[in-house]
Design an enzyme around this catalytic site. Structure first.
Site, PDB file in Angstrom:
ATOM      1  N   ASP A 156      -5.004   0.823  -5.567  1.00  0.00           N
ATOM      2  CA  ASP A 156      -4.892   0.370  -4.176  1.00  0.00           C
ATOM      3  C   ASP A 156      -5.760  -0.868  -3.996  1.00  0.00           C
ATOM      4  O   ASP A 156      -6.953  -0.837  -4.288  1.00  0.00           O
ATOM      5  CB  ASP A 156      -5.323   1.486  -3.220  1.00  0.00           C
ATOM      6  CG  ASP A 156      -4.761   1.288  -1.822  1.00  0.00           C
ATOM      7  OD1 ASP A 156      -4.963   0.196  -1.249  1.00  0.00           O
ATOM      8  OD2 ASP A 156      -4.111   2.207  -1.305  1.00  0.00           O
ATOM      9  N   SER A 182      -1.165  -0.144   3.276  1.00  0.00           N
ATOM     10  CA  SER A 182      -0.808   0.758   2.175  1.00  0.00           C
ATOM     11  C   SER A 182       0.352   1.682   2.528  1.00  0.00           C
ATOM     12  O   SER A 182       1.036   2.172   1.632  1.00  0.00           O
ATOM     13  CB  SER A 182      -2.020   1.598   1.759  1.00  0.00           C
ATOM     14  OG  SER A 182      -3.004   0.764   1.189  1.00  0.00           O
ATOM     15  N   THR A 215      -1.060   6.151   0.721  1.00  0.00           N
ATOM     16  CA  THR A 215      -0.342   5.953  -0.541  1.00  0.00           C
ATOM     17  C   THR A 215       0.296   7.244  -1.065  1.00  0.00           C
ATOM     18  O   THR A 215       1.515   7.284  -1.258  1.00  0.00           O
ATOM     19  CB  THR A 215      -1.262   5.292  -1.596  1.00  0.00           C
ATOM     20  OG1 THR A 215      -1.766   4.074  -1.040  1.00  0.00           O
ATOM     21  CG2 THR A 215      -0.522   5.000  -2.886  1.00  0.00           C
ATOM     22  N   GLU A 261      -3.272   7.407  -8.115  1.00  0.00           N
ATOM     23  CA  GLU A 261      -3.804   6.302  -7.311  1.00  0.00           C
ATOM     24  C   GLU A 261      -5.314   6.121  -7.491  1.00  0.00           C
ATOM     25  O   GLU A 261      -6.088   7.064  -7.279  1.00  0.00           O
ATOM     26  CB  GLU A 261      -3.532   6.542  -5.815  1.00  0.00           C
ATOM     27  CG  GLU A 261      -3.976   5.342  -4.965  1.00  0.00           C
ATOM     28  CD  GLU A 261      -4.203   5.656  -3.488  1.00  0.00           C
ATOM     29  OE1 GLU A 261      -4.413   6.822  -3.144  1.00  0.00           O
ATOM     30  OE2 GLU A 261      -4.187   4.705  -2.694  1.00  0.00           O
ATOM     31  N   ASP A 316      -9.420  -0.760  -3.173  1.00  0.00           N
ATOM     32  CA  ASP A 316      -9.184  -1.317  -1.833  1.00  0.00           C
ATOM     33  C   ASP A 316     -10.437  -1.258  -0.966  1.00  0.00           C
ATOM     34  O   ASP A 316     -10.811  -2.239  -0.322  1.00  0.00           O
ATOM     35  CB  ASP A 316      -8.046  -0.520  -1.187  1.00  0.00           C
ATOM     36  CG  ASP A 316      -7.838  -0.836   0.275  1.00  0.00           C
ATOM     37  OD1 ASP A 316      -7.443  -1.970   0.578  1.00  0.00           O
ATOM     38  OD2 ASP A 316      -8.066   0.062   1.126  1.00  0.00           O
ATOM     39  N   HIS A 361     -12.606  -4.174   1.036  1.00  0.00           N
ATOM     40  CA  HIS A 361     -12.949  -4.167   2.471  1.00  0.00           C
ATOM     41  C   HIS A 361     -14.461  -4.286   2.654  1.00  0.00           C
ATOM     42  O   HIS A 361     -14.933  -4.928   3.581  1.00  0.00           O
ATOM     43  CB  HIS A 361     -12.468  -2.875   3.140  1.00  0.00           C
ATOM     44  CG  HIS A 361     -10.984  -2.802   3.345  1.00  0.00           C
ATOM     45  ND1 HIS A 361     -10.297  -3.695   4.132  1.00  0.00           N
ATOM     46  CD2 HIS A 361     -10.055  -1.938   2.864  1.00  0.00           C
ATOM     47  CE1 HIS A 361      -9.001  -3.369   4.137  1.00  0.00           C
ATOM     48  NE2 HIS A 361      -8.826  -2.314   3.366  1.00  0.00           N
ATOM     49  N   ASP A 370      -0.761  -1.976  -4.757  1.00  0.00           N
ATOM     50  CA  ASP A 370       0.155  -2.009  -3.600  1.00  0.00           C
ATOM     51  C   ASP A 370      -0.011  -3.302  -2.795  1.00  0.00           C
ATOM     52  O   ASP A 370       0.869  -3.699  -2.057  1.00  0.00           O
ATOM     53  CB  ASP A 370      -0.030  -0.761  -2.721  1.00  0.00           C
ATOM     54  CG  ASP A 370      -1.456  -0.555  -2.253  1.00  0.00           C
ATOM     55  OD1 ASP A 370      -2.385  -1.239  -2.752  1.00  0.00           O
ATOM     56  OD2 ASP A 370      -1.651   0.304  -1.371  1.00  0.00           O
ATOM     57  N   HIS A 371      -1.191  -3.948  -2.971  1.00  0.00           N
ATOM     58  CA  HIS A 371      -1.498  -5.244  -2.353  1.00  0.00           C
ATOM     59  C   HIS A 371      -2.876  -5.620  -2.860  1.00  0.00           C
ATOM     60  O   HIS A 371      -3.550  -4.795  -3.491  1.00  0.00           O
ATOM     61  CB  HIS A 371      -1.514  -5.152  -0.813  1.00  0.00           C
ATOM     62  CG  HIS A 371      -2.408  -4.046  -0.317  1.00  0.00           C
ATOM     63  ND1 HIS A 371      -3.787  -4.161  -0.322  1.00  0.00           N
ATOM     64  CD2 HIS A 371      -2.134  -2.803   0.127  1.00  0.00           C
ATOM     65  CE1 HIS A 371      -4.306  -3.032   0.125  1.00  0.00           C
ATOM     66  NE2 HIS A 371      -3.331  -2.177   0.396  1.00  0.00           N
TER      67      HIS A 371
HETATM   68 ZN   LIG Z   1      -7.000  -1.295   2.679  1.00  0.00          ZN
END
Ligand SMILES: [Zn+2]
Length: 361
Positions: A43, A84, A137, A252, A257, A261, A299-300
């Site tokens: 993620d 997500s 996710t 995952e 992710d 952040h 996923d990004h």
């Molecule tokens: Zn995020």
């Protein structure tokens, strides 16, 4: 007459050998189709997060094991920069949808997920996460809700999703619910073996397993999570590979992710190294089971990460350009039968179609 007979014999021999080689080709083609699919999602994992493993990892990166590499556009149906939920839905259903939506199309109509489609074909299925098993996710692979925060509803939907192996956090959405129900009892009634403490070894491969080991998400790796992701991946493969009908497993690495952040370098490296450990388990499995298609992607991207100049010419440093997701293209790595389908530039939703194509070929 003799000549005619021998000519016929030659012709039929030729036909026989022709048939023979055809059936050989078919057998070879059949072996090219994967039986098992392991789909690993980092993620928030973009190219720079992966790049860190080529500078900060002391041993060889697991990404070095891949030859077939592509890039995806991760935009959702409504936003250039996805979340997500929309990204997970694209992977799981083959359709882009609105940000925050799970398992629904752009008109909020329910979409079948790859998990339910493959279950109908007799596949075993598994989901592994370090966040809540009801988080965006993993939820995209079995739930259908208009907003990702509806985690009590998502937990309810997980109970009836009949997934054979579940591992992650999110206990409070099962046993501390606003409606007072204890969904762990429902899971037991659906013949799950439940462990709320740790990844204990699989004892009976014909049972279904739910390891839900934290109230919310699990701890961060550098704050004491241990080897949950690696161990859960290992147990999932033990359980799911017992079936001869094939399996689909999603794993995952959720907090790559979160590190983006938080703009936290130490957090990011720890989570990437942990994801690499789980990848090592999956890659070892593909060596023992070559009829397995392994796909690894993100996923990004999160954090607008780059690996740039450090304090000396021998050093690099991680820079964060934002504390949000970005619209960066994200790499896709594939290995095993069907992996050539994953080369090139395409959209996140195409991963679903490529998996289905690889399994159908
Ligand atoms: Zn995020």
């Amino acid at each position: 007459m003799k000549t005619i007979i021998s000519s016929l014999a030659i012709i039929s021999l030729a036909l026989l050998s022709c048939n023979h080689s055809n059936s050989n080709e078919k057998t070879a083609a059949k072996q090219e189709s994967p039986i098992n699919v392991i789909f690993m999602i980092g993620d928030g994992m973009g190219i720079s997060q992966i790049t860190t493993m080529f500078y900060y990892k002391e041993s060889e990166s697991q990404f070095n094991h891949f030859q077939e590499i592509g890039f995806i556009n991760t935009s959702s149906a409504t936003n250039k920069v996805t979340d997500s939920a929309a990204a997970g839905t694209a992977f799981a259903t083959g359709q882009k949808t609105f940000n925050r939506g799970i398992g629904l199309d752009i008109d909020s109509l329910p979409l079948p997920s790859i998990v339910s489609i493959l279950q109908q074909r007799g596949y075993q299925t598994g989901l592994v996460s370090i966040s809540s098993v009801t988080h965006a996710t993993p939820a995209s692979f079995y739930a259908q809700v208009v907003d990702r925060d509806m985690e009590e509803t998502i937990a309810q939907q997980l109970v009836s999703a009949n997934i054979d192996f579940i591992a992650g956090g999110g206990l409070k959405f099962f046993n501390k619910r606003a409606d007072g129900h204890n969904l762990l009892e429902n899971l037991t009634a659906s013949r799950y073996i439940i462990d709320t403490l740790d990844i204990s070894p699989i004892e009976n491969k014909s049972d279904k397993y739910a390891y839900i080991v934290a109230d919310n998400g699990l701890p961060q790796k550098h704050k004491g999570r241990g080897d949950f992701l690696k161990d859960a991946t290992k147990q999932a493969l033990t359980k799911l590979s017992a079936s001869e009908n094939g399996f689909f497993l999603m794993v995952e690495g959720s907090y790559i992710d979160w590190a983006g952040h938080a703009r936290d370098e130490e957090f990011l490296i720890a989570e990437m190294l942990d994801f690499e450990d789980a990848m090592a388990v999956a890659i070892e499995f593909t060596k023992q089971n070559p009829n397995t298609l392994l796909i690894v992607t993100g996923d990004h991207e999160t954090g607008g990460v780059s690996v740039g100049k450090g304090n000396s010419k021998d050093e690099v440093k991680i820079y964060f350009n934002t504390d949000q997701h970005t619209a960066d293209l994200v790499p896709v790595f594939a290995k095993g039968p069907g992996s050539d389908l994953f080369k090139g530039f395409y959209h996140n939703k195409d991963i679903y179609h490529k998996i289905i194509e690889a399994l159908t070929e």
